[in-house]
Design a protein around this motif. Structure first.
Motif, PDB file in Angstrom:
ATOM      1  N   GLY A  80      47.656  37.614  39.060  1.00 47.04           N
ATOM      2  CA  GLY A  80      46.926  36.696  38.313  1.00 47.04           C
ATOM      3  C   GLY A  80      45.835  37.254  37.590  1.00 47.04           C
ATOM      4  N   LEU A  81      45.014  38.041  38.352  1.00 47.60           N
ATOM      5  CA  LEU A  81      43.782  38.589  37.552  1.00 47.60           C
ATOM      6  C   LEU A  81      44.219  39.365  36.574  1.00 47.60           C
ATOM      7  CD1 LEU A  81      40.574  38.888  37.550  1.00 47.60           C
ATOM      8  CD2 LEU A  81      40.780  40.548  39.433  1.00 47.60           C
ATOM      9  N   ALA A  86      44.661  40.399  30.795  1.00 48.22           N
ATOM     10  CA  ALA A  86      45.121  41.199  29.761  1.00 48.22           C
ATOM     11  C   ALA A  86      45.384  40.005  28.623  1.00 48.22           C
ATOM     12  CB  ALA A  86      46.637  41.557  30.099  1.00 48.22           C
ATOM     13  N   ILE A  87      45.802  38.854  29.005  1.00 48.21           N
ATOM     14  CA  ILE A  87      45.818  37.810  27.896  1.00 48.21           C
ATOM     15  C   ILE A  87      44.268  37.447  27.518  1.00 48.21           C
ATOM     16  CG2 ILE A  87      46.575  35.326  27.443  1.00 48.21           C
ATOM     17  CD1 ILE A  87      48.743  35.972  29.674  1.00 48.21           C
ATOM     18  N   ALA A 140      46.593  31.620  39.492  1.00 48.89           N
ATOM     19  CA  ALA A 140      45.739  32.669  39.644  1.00 48.89           C
ATOM     20  C   ALA A 140      45.002  33.098  38.011  1.00 48.89           C
ATOM     21  CB  ALA A 140      45.996  33.766  40.298  1.00 48.89           C
ATOM     22  N   ALA A 141      46.271  33.534  37.255  1.00 46.07           N
ATOM     23  CA  ALA A 141      45.959  34.044  35.998  1.00 46.07           C
ATOM     24  C   ALA A 141      45.299  32.913  34.975  1.00 46.07           C
ATOM     25  CB  ALA A 141      47.391  34.215  35.266  1.00 46.07           C
ATOM     26  N   ALA A 201      40.210  33.949  41.154  1.00 47.44           N
ATOM     27  CA  ALA A 201      41.559  34.275  41.218  1.00 47.44           C
ATOM     28  C   ALA A 201      42.203  34.083  42.645  1.00 47.44           C
ATOM     29  CB  ALA A 201      42.014  35.806  40.725  1.00 47.44           C
ATOM     30  N   VAL A 202      41.396  34.713  43.548  1.00 42.80           N
ATOM     31  CA  VAL A 202      41.589  34.537  44.993  1.00 42.80           C
ATOM     32  C   VAL A 202      41.569  32.879  45.416  1.00 42.80           C
ATOM     33  CG1 VAL A 202      40.661  34.856  47.526  1.00 42.80           C
ATOM     34  CG2 VAL A 202      40.722  36.917  45.593  1.00 42.80           C
TER      35      VAL A 202
END
Length: 268
Positions: A80-81, A86-87, A140-141, A201-202
């Protein structure tokens, strides 16, 4: 040459570096000792608050299950991170260059920032099935995206006008300007956003594991252990979650330090 002169605190840099490590460890030890005394001497029931010794015993006994669950949660958070980063970097770069994209993305990002995980997690887990980790990774992302996007966009707008004018005078292209000035200026902001997002994210991946999806992951076992009144075991899984979060935070902090060391001082 390493400086040995006393700093503002009166200690040398070497002593200050040791104290930055030893003092938090000392506070942690004192807190654990006080916790243990509160339970054993104060007579607090394990039902309300298990002692550190009981939690440590559960960690030793269930270590294979705990390490396996931590790996699942850590993998979901890492995926997710990376995807969220990236996005966020791509959209932040586009929004900094084109005002229409900036205007369209602003309300979307504001809406994403307030999306409740507890409401979204069951929906995604139902959509993608009980055997897929995609829902947890997507959450997460999503949690990672917002702080990285905001910091990236702010960093890309920190380029000084005099630097842009200088490159324009040298007939530099937009791509050259972005590579040589704009992005190096934004890197400290981007790395700060990634460091903030790593913990989110975690947390998001762990919370998403409470609401269905494949068995495995720290959140699932925390919920199961608490439901069966194995509170010390639940705290053992919580401790594992804390360790995973610290690993992510320290890893991204180290990455931030390495990246910043490679940036020319005049670009910061």
């Amino acid at each position: 040459m390493t400086s040995t002169a006393p700093g503002r605190t009166g200690w040398t840099p070497a002593v200050e570096a040791r104290l930055r490590i030893l003092l938090p460890l000392g506070v942690g030890v004192v807190a654990l000792v006080g916790w243990q005394l509160l339970v054993t001497v104060g007579g607090v029931s394990d039902y309300l608050l298990p002692s550190p010794a009981a939690i440590a015993a559960e960690v030793v006994e269930f270590w294979p299950a705990i390490s396996s669950a931590a790996l699942v949660t850590g993998t979901n958070a890492l995926v997710g991170l990376v995807v969220g980063s990236a996005i966020a970097l791509l959209l932040g770069a586009l929004a900094s260059q084109w005002r229409p994209i900036d205007s369209m993305s602003a309300p979307v990002v504001a809406a994403l920032a307030v999306v409740p995980i507890v409401a979204l997690a069951p929906v995604l887990n139902s959509m993608f099935g009980a055997d897929s980790q995609f829902g947890r990774q997507a959450i997460a992302a999503l949690a990672s995206f917002v702080p990285i996007f905001v910091n990236t966009l702010r960093g890309l707008r920190q380029t000084r006008a005099v630097h842009r004018d200088l490159l324009r005078a040298y007939a530099a292209s937009a791509g050259q300007t972005f590579r040589t000035v704009t992005f190096p200026t934004a890197v400290p902001y981007v790395t700060t956003g990634v460091r903030i997002a790593s913990s989110l994210a975690v947390i998001s991946a762990l919370v998403a594991e409470y609401f269905g999806g494949p068995r495995g992951g720290l959140g699932t076992f925390i919920s199961t252990s608490a439901a069966t009144s194995a509170y010390a075991r639940a705290w053992a899984y919580v401790a594992a979650g804390i360790v995973v979060g610290l690993v992510f935070y320290l890893g991204t902090a180290l990455l931030e330090r390495i990246v910043r060391a490679r940036i020319p001082s005049d670009a910061r």
